[in-house]
Write an enzyme that holds these catalytic residues in place. Structure first.
Site, PDB file in Angstrom:
ATOM      1  N   CYS B 132       0.849  -1.194   0.000  1.00 57.93           N
ATOM      2  CA  CYS B 132       0.000   0.000   0.000  1.00 57.93           C
ATOM      3  C   CYS B 132       0.885   1.244   0.000  1.00 57.93           C
ATOM      4  CB  CYS B 132      -0.927   0.000   1.216  1.00 57.93           C
ATOM      5  SG  CYS B 132      -2.060   1.400   1.251  1.00 57.93           S
ATOM      6  N   CYS B 135      -0.488   4.107   1.906  1.00 58.58           N
ATOM      7  CA  CYS B 135      -0.337   4.031   3.367  1.00 58.58           C
ATOM      8  C   CYS B 135       1.094   4.295   3.807  1.00 58.58           C
ATOM      9  CB  CYS B 135      -0.700   2.638   3.882  1.00 58.58           C
ATOM     10  SG  CYS B 135      -2.253   2.009   3.311  1.00 58.58           S
ATOM     11  N   ASP B 136       2.000   3.518   3.264  1.00 58.42           N
ATOM     12  CA  ASP B 136       3.352   3.451   3.817  1.00 58.42           C
ATOM     13  C   ASP B 136       4.363   4.351   3.108  1.00 58.42           C
ATOM     14  OD1 ASP B 136       2.360   1.495   5.535  1.00 58.42           O
ATOM     15  OD2 ASP B 136       2.844  -0.127   4.153  1.00 58.42           O
TER      16      ASP B 136
END
Lengths: 75, 302
Positions: B132, B135-136
């Site tokens: 992701c 996300c990261d």
């Protein structure tokens, strides 16, 4: 004391924070994308680089693990 | 206890099926790993009728609120391990936490990121390997990263990472990208992406965290020094737990236009099926069809 290490763009961070807010749990939100020192602290504490990471009274929860969060907060 | 209906999954398809099942007063339950599915981790949504703009998490929240106004057993945080067909048209759902019986099933378990299945991938998951980028990505500020894939999700990830990372390697197994040309133009306009076509990922290396990715371009093997590997190699249907319905070569469950599978009593909806376009609104529509069809099936059983 609950800390949430997150990034603004991370959907699971958003879900985790929403879940805490719904359950009226106060928490400190730390954006690791702007705070490099906090990012290092998070990696050190959790031994990994994925967000969100929750620090619930010293216990580290990696990811939005609802069952574990509920258990630790007794909700 | 034998339920009339067990719904597996609570993304847009499963949630909509549950709303319809509740309104039909079926004795049903929902078993799911999470609420909202891929919708919950989508970015901006501008094509769900009624919302000119809504974020994935916000739409998922609205779905969840709608679901939770009904009273029924909701088993959240459970992964389905296996589904069995018993005698007398009864199905048994075995999860990592329990077993449930139902007379009909709706499989709406969606898709999950496709792993590369290379050495080091599982070992370094969340220690440099991420599925992701949204996300990261921000954790890789100023670092060197690789994105593996060549479709739109890979190009999208690479583009967002160019703004964060020092350098991005785009490792594409095919001779050219399968993503949209407009995305490729944007990538080519940046100055910190190295495009590596015809490049196969062999393994991910590291000690405590990722330190490199080994790739093979033509006959040449090299190790790119990276701290992050973003896997964007498409999605795979979450259907391995059921073996008595027909699937296509990708593992998608074959359904007809009424959501029936090859096994009577088993219906399927959303991204786990062969329905060609994977859209939130299509998944939701298919979920409603599955519940209505299951309702009719149950009525005819009695």
């Amino acid at each position: 004391m609950v800390k949430v290490y997150s990034t603004a763009t991370c959907p699971y961070c958003h879900l985790a924070k929403q879940f805490l807010a719904e359950n009226k749990i106060e928490f400190e939100d730390i954006d690791v994308s702007v705070n490099q020192q906090a990012a290092e602290e998070m990696i050190q504490k959790s031994q990994q680089m994925g967000v969100p990471v929750l620090d619930i009274d010293g216990t580290i929860v990696i990811g939005f693990d609802k069952a574990k969060i509920k258990q630790l907060l007794k909700i | 206890m034998i339920h009339d209906l067990i719904i597996l999954g609570a993304g847009p398809a499963g949630i909509t099926a549950a709303v319809y099942a509740a309104r039909k007063r079926l004795n049903f339950m929902v078993v799911t790993r999470d609420i909202g599915g891929q919708a919950a981790i989508s970015g901006d949504i501008e094509n769900y009728t009624g919302y000119q703009f809504i974020t994935g998490p916000d739409l998922a929240k609205k779905f969840a609120d709608h679901l939770k106004q009904f009273s029924f057993p909701l088993k959240e945080g459970e992964a389905v391990n296996r589904v069995e067909k018993l005698a007398d048209q009864i199905f048994k759902v075995i999860t990592d936490q329990g077993e449930y019986m139902g007379k009909a099933l709706i499989v709406a378990t969606g898709k999950v990121p496709r792993p590369l299945l290379v050495p080091g991938e599982a070992e370094f998951k969340n220690r440099g390997v991420s599925y992701c980028a949204t996300c990261d990505g921000p954790l890789f500020s100023g670092k060197t990263v690789a994105v593996v894939g060549g479709g739109n999700s890979a190009l999208d990830a690479a583009l967002s990472l160019t703004k964060i990372a020092k350098q991005v390697y785009l490792v594409n197994i095919n001779p050219r990208f399968t993503g949209d040309p407009i995305m490729e133009e944007k990538i080519r306009a940046t100055d910190n992406v190295v495009i590596l076509n015809n490049s196969q990922t062999l393994k991910i290396i590291g000690d405590k965290f990722v330190t490199g990715i080994e790739i093979k371009t033509g006959k040449d093997t090299e190790v790119l020094p990276v701290q992050g590997v973003f896997v964007e190699a498409g999605l795979t249907p979450n259907s391995a737990f059921i073996d008595f319905v027909d699937k296509n070569k990708f593992g998608e469950i074959e359904v007809n236009c009424t959501t029936e599978t090859s096994t009577p009593g088993v219906f399927a909806a959303g991204d786990v099926t062969t329905v060609p376009d994977k859209q939130i609104i299509i998944a939701a529509g298919e979920g409603s069809k599955a519940a209505l069809r299951a309702f009719r099936y149950l009525a005819e059983l009695k």
